[in-house]
Write an enzyme that holds these catalytic residues in place. Structure first.
Site, PDB file in Angstrom:
ATOM      1  N   GLN A  59       3.284  10.003   1.122  1.00 39.73           N
ATOM      2  CA  GLN A  59       4.019   9.467   0.963  1.00 39.73           C
ATOM      3  C   GLN A  59       5.429   9.234  -0.300  1.00 39.73           C
ATOM      4  O   GLN A  59       6.438   9.115  -0.084  1.00 39.73           O
ATOM      5  CB  GLN A  59       4.168   7.115   1.156  1.00 39.73           C
ATOM      6  CG  GLN A  59       3.521   7.318   2.303  1.00 39.73           C
ATOM      7  CD  GLN A  59       3.732   5.847   2.609  1.00 39.73           C
ATOM      8  OE1 GLN A  59       2.020   5.287   2.577  1.00 39.73           O
ATOM      9  NE2 GLN A  59       4.487   5.364   3.313  1.00 39.73           N
TER      10      GLN A  59
ATOM     11  N   CYS B 155       5.358   0.497   7.584  1.00 42.94           N
ATOM     12  CA  CYS B 155       5.030   0.702   6.979  1.00 42.94           C
ATOM     13  C   CYS B 155       5.741   1.307   5.886  1.00 42.94           C
ATOM     14  O   CYS B 155       7.710   1.112   6.199  1.00 42.94           O
ATOM     15  CB  CYS B 155       4.390   2.787   7.662  1.00 42.94           C
ATOM     16  SG  CYS B 155       4.221   3.967   6.447  1.00 42.94           S
ATOM     17  N   LEU B 156       6.484   1.638   4.534  1.00 43.91           N
ATOM     18  CA  LEU B 156       7.161   2.027   3.925  1.00 43.91           C
ATOM     19  C   LEU B 156       8.029   2.877   4.652  1.00 43.91           C
ATOM     20  O   LEU B 156       9.023   3.164   3.551  1.00 43.91           O
ATOM     21  CB  LEU B 156       6.564   1.948   2.114  1.00 43.91           C
ATOM     22  CG  LEU B 156       6.190   0.482   1.412  1.00 43.91           C
ATOM     23  CD1 LEU B 156       6.180   1.108   0.545  1.00 43.91           C
ATOM     24  CD2 LEU B 156       7.060   0.077   1.523  1.00 43.91           C
TER      25      LEU B 156
ATOM     26  N   GLY C 253       1.018  -1.330  -0.150  1.00 43.63           N
ATOM     27  CA  GLY C 253      -0.028  -0.487  -0.450  1.00 43.63           C
ATOM     28  C   GLY C 253       0.751   1.039  -0.132  1.00 43.63           C
ATOM     29  O   GLY C 253       2.449   1.170   0.389  1.00 43.63           O
TER      30      GLY C 253
ATOM     31  N   HIS D  64      -4.769   1.538   7.451  1.00 40.80           N
ATOM     32  CA  HIS D  64      -2.988   2.394   7.520  1.00 40.80           C
ATOM     33  C   HIS D  64      -3.035   3.651   6.335  1.00 40.80           C
ATOM     34  O   HIS D  64      -2.861   4.365   6.606  1.00 40.80           O
ATOM     35  CB  HIS D  64      -2.075   1.101   6.785  1.00 40.80           C
ATOM     36  CG  HIS D  64      -0.797   1.690   7.256  1.00 40.80           C
ATOM     37  ND1 HIS D  64       0.156   1.587   8.347  1.00 40.80           N
ATOM     38  CD2 HIS D  64       0.220   2.395   6.113  1.00 40.80           C
ATOM     39  CE1 HIS D  64       1.406   1.853   7.839  1.00 40.80           C
ATOM     40  NE2 HIS D  64       0.783   2.242   7.177  1.00 40.80           N
ATOM     41  N   GLU D  65      -3.919   3.444   5.202  1.00 43.39           N
ATOM     42  CA  GLU D  65      -3.365   4.384   3.310  1.00 43.39           C
ATOM     43  C   GLU D  65      -4.545   5.534   4.006  1.00 43.39           C
ATOM     44  O   GLU D  65      -3.963   6.035   3.446  1.00 43.39           O
ATOM     45  CB  GLU D  65      -3.346   3.417   2.286  1.00 43.39           C
ATOM     46  CG  GLU D  65      -2.890   2.346   2.372  1.00 43.39           C
ATOM     47  CD  GLU D  65      -1.382   2.986   2.584  1.00 43.39           C
ATOM     48  OE1 GLU D  65      -0.472   3.969   2.091  1.00 43.39           O
ATOM     49  OE2 GLU D  65      -0.330   1.953   3.210  1.00 43.39           O
TER      50      GLU D  65
ATOM     51  N   HIS E 291      -2.690   7.139   6.408  1.00 46.17           N
ATOM     52  CA  HIS E 291      -1.470   8.577   6.314  1.00 46.17           C
ATOM     53  C   HIS E 291      -2.520   9.491   5.073  1.00 46.17           C
ATOM     54  O   HIS E 291      -1.902  10.797   5.139  1.00 46.17           O
ATOM     55  CB  HIS E 291      -1.500   7.780   4.688  1.00 46.17           C
ATOM     56  CG  HIS E 291      -0.187   7.488   5.531  1.00 46.17           C
ATOM     57  ND1 HIS E 291       0.971   7.573   5.662  1.00 46.17           N
ATOM     58  CD2 HIS E 291       0.216   5.415   4.937  1.00 46.17           C
ATOM     59  CE1 HIS E 291       1.612   6.515   5.711  1.00 46.17           C
ATOM     60  NE2 HIS E 291       1.251   6.115   6.456  1.00 46.17           N
TER      61      HIS E 291
END
Length: 168
Positions: A50, A91-92, A45, A133-134, A137
């Site tokens: 990000q 998380c990236l 994701g 999660h996304e 963000h």
């Protein structure tokens, strides 16, 4: 347009994203570029902040590199949550940091697709976690915000250590 992955410490990760009023070619291109960035980072994701973009757009593909079935969500919002669970999450924007986070096992979200059609998606398990999660963000909320203060301080200390070493 080439996108780069922004790590924790970049202010854009705390920004509340602007809604997308019209699905233009630029929005479609941003979604494609975000998918490429996500796949290149071996993620499941990615939210626009990000990638350095201040728009309400995220992409998810829990199928992974081999069974690509991406979902592009424009102006997504959670409409229902059920059954709280605690699972490990990463998380990236926080490379190699994984913590147990309380989320919901079942989620329903509304979003607009790339064709401008308003849709709903109901998910459970891993996809439900990715959606929460996304979408977080896009509101400037990060997964570490769910940690108890003492644990969040440990994570931030680790990030500072890595930043000093140049490995962040």
């Amino acid at each position: 347009m080439s996108l780069t992955l922004h790590k924790y410490g970049n202010n854009i990760l705390r920004a509340k994203c602007a809604p997308i009023a019209q699905i233009t070619q630029e929005v479609k291109q941003a979604a494609e570029n975000m998918l490429n960035l996500m796949y290149g980072a071996f993620g499941v994701g990615l939210a626009a902040p990000q990638a350095g973009l201040d728009i309400a757009l995220c992409v998810i593909d829990v199928g992974g590199q081999t069974a690509k079935k991406p979902i592009v969500l424009i102006n997504p919002e959670i409409i229902s949550l059920e059954n709280k669970i605690e699972e490990e999450e990463g998380c990236l924007s926080f490379p190699q940091i994984y913590e147990k986070i309380k989320r919901f096992k079942n989620v329903t979200a509304a979003y607009t697709d790339l064709n401008g059609k308003r849709r709903e998606i109901s998910a459970e398990g891993f996809l439900a976690k990715a959606l929460q999660h996304e979408i977080d963000h896009l509101q400037g909320k990060l997964f570490i915000d769910y940690l108890p203060d003492w644990k969040r301080k440990q994570v931030l200390k680790e990030i500072k250590r890595r930043q000093k070493e140049g490995s962040w």
